[in-house]
Design an enzyme around this catalytic site. Structure first.
Site, PDB file in Angstrom:
ATOM      1  N   CYS A 246      -5.296 -10.119   1.405  1.00 31.93           N
ATOM      2  CA  CYS A 246      -6.588  -9.202   1.809  1.00 31.93           C
ATOM      3  C   CYS A 246      -7.761 -10.078   1.936  1.00 31.93           C
ATOM      4  O   CYS A 246      -8.254  -9.988   3.064  1.00 31.93           O
ATOM      5  CB  CYS A 246      -6.635  -8.285   0.439  1.00 31.93           C
ATOM      6  SG  CYS A 246      -5.507  -7.057   0.514  1.00 31.93           S
TER       7      CYS A 246
ATOM      8  N   ASP B  91       9.914   4.107   6.993  1.00 26.93           N
ATOM      9  CA  ASP B  91       9.660   2.832   7.652  1.00 26.93           C
ATOM     10  C   ASP B  91      10.612   2.312   8.471  1.00 26.93           C
ATOM     11  O   ASP B  91      11.628   3.286   8.820  1.00 26.93           O
ATOM     12  CB  ASP B  91       9.700   1.840   6.497  1.00 26.93           C
ATOM     13  CG  ASP B  91       8.963   0.332   6.751  1.00 26.93           C
ATOM     14  OD1 ASP B  91       8.078   0.089   6.080  1.00 26.93           O
ATOM     15  OD2 ASP B  91       9.569  -0.382   7.626  1.00 26.93           O
TER      16      ASP B  91
ATOM     17  N   VAL C 207       0.905  -1.301   0.092  1.00 29.98           N
ATOM     18  CA  VAL C 207       0.154  -0.188   0.174  1.00 29.98           C
ATOM     19  C   VAL C 207       0.962   1.182  -0.132  1.00 29.98           C
ATOM     20  O   VAL C 207       0.928   2.144  -0.921  1.00 29.98           O
ATOM     21  CB  VAL C 207      -0.895   0.076   1.233  1.00 29.98           C
ATOM     22  CG1 VAL C 207      -1.596   1.098   1.295  1.00 29.98           C
ATOM     23  CG2 VAL C 207      -1.813  -1.179   1.162  1.00 29.98           C
TER      24      VAL C 207
HETATM   25  C1  UDX Z   1      -7.558  -8.256  -3.912  1.00 28.20           C
HETATM   26  C2  UDX Z   1      -8.458  -6.831  -4.441  1.00 28.20           C
HETATM   27  O1  UDX Z   1      -8.792  -7.316  -5.965  1.00 28.20           O
HETATM   28  C3  UDX Z   1      -7.989  -5.678  -4.277  1.00 28.20           C
HETATM   29  O2  UDX Z   1      -9.010  -4.719  -4.973  1.00 28.20           O
HETATM   30  C4  UDX Z   1      -7.511  -5.292  -2.972  1.00 28.20           C
HETATM   31  O3  UDX Z   1      -7.273  -3.930  -2.497  1.00 28.20           O
HETATM   32  C5  UDX Z   1      -6.894  -6.353  -2.142  1.00 28.20           C
HETATM   33  O4  UDX Z   1      -7.240  -7.680  -2.344  1.00 28.20           O
HETATM   34  P1  UDX Z   1      -5.240  -9.312  -4.401  1.00 28.20           P
HETATM   35  O5  UDX Z   1      -5.170  -9.966  -3.011  1.00 28.20           O
HETATM   36  O6  UDX Z   1      -3.792  -8.666  -5.089  1.00 28.20           O
HETATM   37  O7  UDX Z   1      -6.477  -7.961  -4.554  1.00 28.20           O
HETATM   38  O8  UDX Z   1      -5.707 -10.326  -5.591  1.00 28.20           O
HETATM   39  P2  UDX Z   1      -6.994 -10.602  -6.360  1.00 28.20           P
HETATM   40  O9  UDX Z   1      -6.656 -10.733  -7.681  1.00 28.20           O
HETATM   41  O10 UDX Z   1      -7.945  -9.955  -6.030  1.00 28.20           O
HETATM   42  O11 UDX Z   1      -7.023 -12.340  -6.010  1.00 28.20           O
HETATM   43  C6  UDX Z   1      -7.368 -12.708  -4.737  1.00 28.20           C
HETATM   44  C7  UDX Z   1      -7.330 -14.076  -4.630  1.00 28.20           C
HETATM   45  O12 UDX Z   1      -8.643 -14.860  -5.112  1.00 28.20           O
HETATM   46  C8  UDX Z   1      -6.407 -15.056  -5.237  1.00 28.20           C
HETATM   47  O13 UDX Z   1      -5.929 -16.198  -4.827  1.00 28.20           O
HETATM   48  C9  UDX Z   1      -6.953 -15.295  -6.562  1.00 28.20           C
HETATM   49  O14 UDX Z   1      -6.575 -16.663  -6.974  1.00 28.20           O
HETATM   50  C10 UDX Z   1      -8.658 -15.737  -6.302  1.00 28.20           C
HETATM   51  N1  UDX Z   1      -9.305 -15.670  -7.229  1.00 28.20           N
HETATM   52  C11 UDX Z   1      -9.471 -14.469  -8.229  1.00 28.20           C
HETATM   53  C12 UDX Z   1     -10.205 -16.584  -7.801  1.00 28.20           C
HETATM   54  O15 UDX Z   1      -9.970 -17.970  -7.086  1.00 28.20           O
HETATM   55  N2  UDX Z   1     -11.146 -16.487  -8.772  1.00 28.20           N
HETATM   56  C13 UDX Z   1     -11.302 -15.280  -9.532  1.00 28.20           C
HETATM   57  O16 UDX Z   1     -12.102 -15.152 -10.218  1.00 28.20           O
HETATM   58  C14 UDX Z   1     -10.633 -14.163  -9.101  1.00 28.20           C
END
Ligand code: UDX
Length: 433
Positions: free
Chosen positions: A263, A33, A14
């Site tokens: 997240c 940091d 972030v």
């Molecule tokens: C997420 C949110 O997208 C972002 O907006 C927020 O600020 C932080 O959390 P991130 O954790 O980086 O971002 O990854 P993301 O691409 O959202 O995927 C999260 C998880 O869901 C991954 O493990 C991914 O493999 C899984 N996923 C995602 C699925 O299993 N199916 C999908 O269709 C999409």
């Protein structure tokens, strides 16, 4: 007013991305940091996280003199116009977010600032935290200065954090004061993005509501996928059919091994906890969490039934990162599977194009690490796919047949065409088809 002085505290995903992007827009940015080693690296233009395009912008803005890094928060805070808080809010007891770092930084700000200043909370924090930050600061304020506190959650996704910042769908500004709202709008003006201005508590909730909704969407698709298997439908076809309805939207419809990362797992638990604290049960989110826990080990369980034992078997694992485009292993579904397989005596050979170094830190000599897919699958008894890397997608099915001792594949990302696998005489199990 001269050039606005922006401080970003916390150089994780972030904070670092925000700091670099503000510098790129011409602001004078200092990132703070407590981790000396991190600050040293960053000062030398070396990115501490794997993010497309980040290191380039880091180097460029250091050179331009827009971007500085320090562990000396006192000097940094004292004449700041704006301080963005981007420190971590790790998962604490009962799933509640741990606000220790946020509180520490708030108190440090209070003790050091020498002029009026806007403090902006970017970290994902439970509803009401901005109020707390304001109280912490006001309690400890040393000099006679005015401080405003605003919420400004980010929505960046790992792997394309820089792009997500410059092309954000919207900027959420949560303030209870017009002055703070005006200043934040001014800061974001060069980004030229839609701005949604709401109360502080709504801003805090928007962040959780978004992440939890996406987690729900994934768990819903996994739930439907499990039903598809039972009734002979194919979740990939179902998702394609659904995606044309823009009330549903085409994104986040991929069923698979469950969500991971820094997240969704944390934010679903934190929201559930927040509800509980207020004597409310968030049943939707509760279900999403449960489905995800089961989904992560679904293929492992299937493999246990099929293979009886893993003792001494060579098990290939393709992809360990929690998703494509990152070396992050936090809450990666691969980990629980590796742990379970190790417990049952498996001889694991893992492949991942970028996350191997992080995997080594965790498992040391307990598993084997490979630099290519062939090496991982050669003479193996079974293969698990946990991340849909391009390298794996491009790998030809017939090669599994050629190289594996027994061509049995458990694919948690539905990478391959089921027909093609059948034609290649591979025993292929995936999700929801
Ligand atoms: C997420 C949110 O997208 C972002 O907006 C927020 O600020 C932080 O959390 P991130 O954790 O980086 O971002 O990854 P993301 O691409 O959202 O995927 C999260 C998880 O869901 C991954 O493990 C991914 O493999 C899984 N996923 C995602 C699925 O299993 N199916 C999908 O269709 C999409």
């Amino acid at each position: 007013m001269g050039k606005m002085k922006i401080i970003v505290t916390g150089t994780g995903y972030v904070g670092l991305v925000a700091g670099v992007c503000f510098a790129e827009k011409g602001y004078d940015v200092t990132c703070v940091d407590v981790d000396e080693e991190k600050i040293e690296k960053l000062s030398n233009g070396i990115s501490t996280i794997y993010e497309e395009g980040l290191e380039e912008l880091l180097k460029k803005n250091i050179k331009k003199g827009n971007l500085h890094f320090t562990i000396n928060y006192k000097d940094a805070y004292k004449d700041a116009d704006v301080i963005f808080i981007g420190v971590g809010t790790p998962e604490g007891k009962d799933g509640a977010a741990n606000l220790f770092y946020v509180e520490t930084v708030s108190r440090q700000i209070a003790e050091t600032i020498e002029k009026d200043c806007l403090v902006v909370v970017k970290s994902t924090v439970p509803v009401g935290t901005n109020d707390k930050v304001e109280t912490f600061i006001k309690e400890d304020l040393v000099n006679n200065v005015k401080v405003e506190v605003a919420s400004n959650p980010e929505f960046l996704s790992q792997g394309h954090a820089v792009r997500d910042t410059f092309e954000a769908k919207r900027i959420i500004i949560g303030t209870n004061s017009q002055k703070a709202e005006k200043l934040l709008k001014e800061i974001y003006e060069p980004f030229n993005l839609p701005i949604v201005s709401v109360s502080r508590r709504s801003a805090e909730m928007i962040k959780y509501a978004c992440n939890n909704f996406l987690a729900l969407k994934i768990s819903y698709m996994n739930d439907i996928a499990n039903l598809c298997e039972l009734v002979g439908a194919d979740i990939n076809e179902v998702a394609t059919g659904m995606s044309y309805d823009n009330r549903i939207g085409a994104d986040f419809l991929r069923a698979g091994i469950g969500y991971g990362g820094s997240c969704f797992p944390k934010d679903t638990k934190a929201l559930k906890y927040l509800a509980k604290q207020n004597d409310y049960t968030l049943r939707t989110v509760q279900s999403a969490i449960e489905i995800n826990e089961e989904q992560k080990i679904k293929l492992y369980k299937k493999a246990c039934e099929r293979l009886n034992t893993f003792e001494g078997s060579k098990v290939a694992i393709l992809g360990v990162a929690f998703k494509v485009g990152t070396d992050d292993l936090r809450e990666a579904p691969s980990l629980i599977n590796i742990d379970l397989l190790l417990e049952r005596g498996a001889n694991i050979y893992a492949y991942d194009p970028v996350a191997i170094e992080n995997l080594k830190k965790r498992y040391s000599t307990r598993i084997h690490y490979t630099t290519n897919i062939e090496e991982a699958i050669k003479d193996s008894n079974v293969c698990f796919i946990f991340t849909e890397w391009e390298q794996i997608k491009e790998f030809k099915p017939r090669k599994y047949k050629e190289l594996m001792k027994m061509p049995i594949i458990y694919d948690g990302r539905n990478i391959y065409d089921t027909k093609e696998m059948k034609e290649n005489k591979i025993e292929y199990y995936s999700i929801g088809r």
